[in-house]
Motif scaffolding. Sequence first.
Motif, PDB file in Angstrom:
ATOM      1  N   GLN A 229      37.390  37.631  45.630  1.00 29.33           N
ATOM      2  CA  GLN A 229      37.570  37.095  46.826  1.00 29.33           C
ATOM      3  C   GLN A 229      36.060  36.398  47.498  1.00 29.33           C
ATOM      4  O   GLN A 229      36.133  35.041  46.922  1.00 29.33           O
ATOM      5  N   GLY A 427      41.668  34.657  40.853  1.00 28.74           N
ATOM      6  CA  GLY A 427      42.240  34.214  42.277  1.00 28.74           C
ATOM      7  C   GLY A 427      40.421  32.967  42.487  1.00 28.74           C
ATOM      8  O   GLY A 427      40.770  32.607  42.751  1.00 28.74           O
ATOM      9  N   HIS A 430      41.668  29.513  44.549  1.00 31.33           N
ATOM     10  CA  HIS A 430      41.378  29.260  45.541  1.00 31.33           C
ATOM     11  C   HIS A 430      40.506  28.451  46.277  1.00 31.33           C
ATOM     12  O   HIS A 430      40.168  27.917  47.047  1.00 31.33           O
ATOM     13  N   TYR A 431      39.840  28.331  45.171  1.00 38.30           N
ATOM     14  CA  TYR A 431      37.965  27.746  45.568  1.00 38.30           C
ATOM     15  C   TYR A 431      37.715  27.126  44.820  1.00 38.30           C
ATOM     16  O   TYR A 431      36.901  26.377  45.184  1.00 38.30           O
ATOM     17  N   ARG A 432      38.978  26.421  44.157  1.00 37.71           N
ATOM     18  CA  ARG A 432      38.516  25.484  43.320  1.00 37.71           C
ATOM     19  C   ARG A 432      37.853  24.326  43.171  1.00 37.71           C
ATOM     20  O   ARG A 432      36.997  23.300  42.631  1.00 37.71           O
TER      21      ARG A 432
END
Length: 473
Positions: A229, A427, A430-432
């Motif tokens: 996360q 996940g 979401h932070y690419r």
Amino acid sequence: MAIEEYETDYLVVGAGAAGMAFTDALLTHSDATVTIVDRRHAPGGHWIDAYPYVRLHQPSAFYGVSSVPLGQDALDVAGTNGGYYELAGADEIRAYFAQVMHRHFLPSGRVHYFPCSDYLGGNRFVSRLAQESWKVRVRRKVVDTTYIEGTVPATSAPSFEVADGVRCVPAGAITRITERPERFVVIGAGKTALDTCVWLLEQAVPASSIRWIKPREAWWVNRRFQQPQALLPDSYRGMAIQLEAMARATSIQDLFARLESEAFFLRIDPGLAPTMFRGAVISEAELELLRRIEDVVRLGHVRSIGRGEIVLDEGPVSTSEGTVHVHCASRGLPRPPLRPIFETGRVTVQPFLWGFVCYQFAMLGVIEATVESDEEKNHLCPPIAYWDANTDYLSAFLATLANERARAAYPALANWAKETRLNPFSGLAHYRDAPNVVEARERIKRFGAAAVGNLAQLLRTSAAQAGGIRDAN
């Protein structure tokens, strides 16, 4: 003794993490029926026997079965895991696997579960409690999760002699001590011993009252680089750190030195070169605690404990009748001969990736359910031995990279890997656009191919050097 007969698609031997993760994948990706046989009274494998203060190595988010989350995705705010995502303890994990079995598997109507039962081979098993045995017609395969089953100190006797009157207990027993001992002697170099030392120090036992007997020094993985996360970008940066170090390293020793300089790998004693690598994960806060223990004995393995003396491979040290000796040494994870994971009528669960056991064992279930032939399946995941020495890290990492390339040709498998919570990088999308993710991605592109080639060369050089040493002897 009554003998019952019935049919099932899969007979899974073992209800530990491997058997549960595999079964969950079969239920999700096929219409198969599954029979699970386990000698313990409840699902959870070695967690049923675990010491009370044990916790997961990696965050709860990456453990268990794919379809049922574990934990609350919460950050710990105190203790040696402060600032990182929660680590489930033994009680929580046992309750979790019981929930998976009784609220997910059994209500499906496709799973039969036989606890307290011994598998005898030949599709037969027998109850440990009742006068009953079963003969099963298995339509597809027997899934053997016991081939790589390890041993834990709680259920295995010490490998050394213990004289009458000596207080020698497994790790869990120290939580039930009622009279304060003169001191503690912790025996073992692995994660159980480390957890025991940390727990004693957290209970305000003075470091001067702890002696640690370690036959080997180990490398440890920094938990900072195994987070989900909001902290996932740091984990991805850890991948970039590894690949760049692998591409640039001039030797295996240089590789570990580079990774230590980036704090990816940790060692307790900076003055000693570790030779053991089990892939266990610790925090830097735990490392600080452990460095308080100054009475460390490095004289090999314990041979015997008498009332006044501990005999080791390389000599004796003193002890006393008022000392509690904590047995944390066991065989651990085995390294049996490798065999194909997928065969006619059989799946032999073995590791084929670096780390994250539930992810890879669930992946085996997805592969079994979605890929046609055993030949194709084995091409996707040739087995590797559990890691023990420094070189095993290199070969396991190479296997991971090869698996990623191979499964790209199987859309169902590739899509599952992108989505399952058990994949530590699932996940990342979401932070690419996060700056540190963009920078890590560029490093991975730059050094990935060179890392593969250099790892293979380092392993060849190491094997040639080891062969030369054997020939010289």
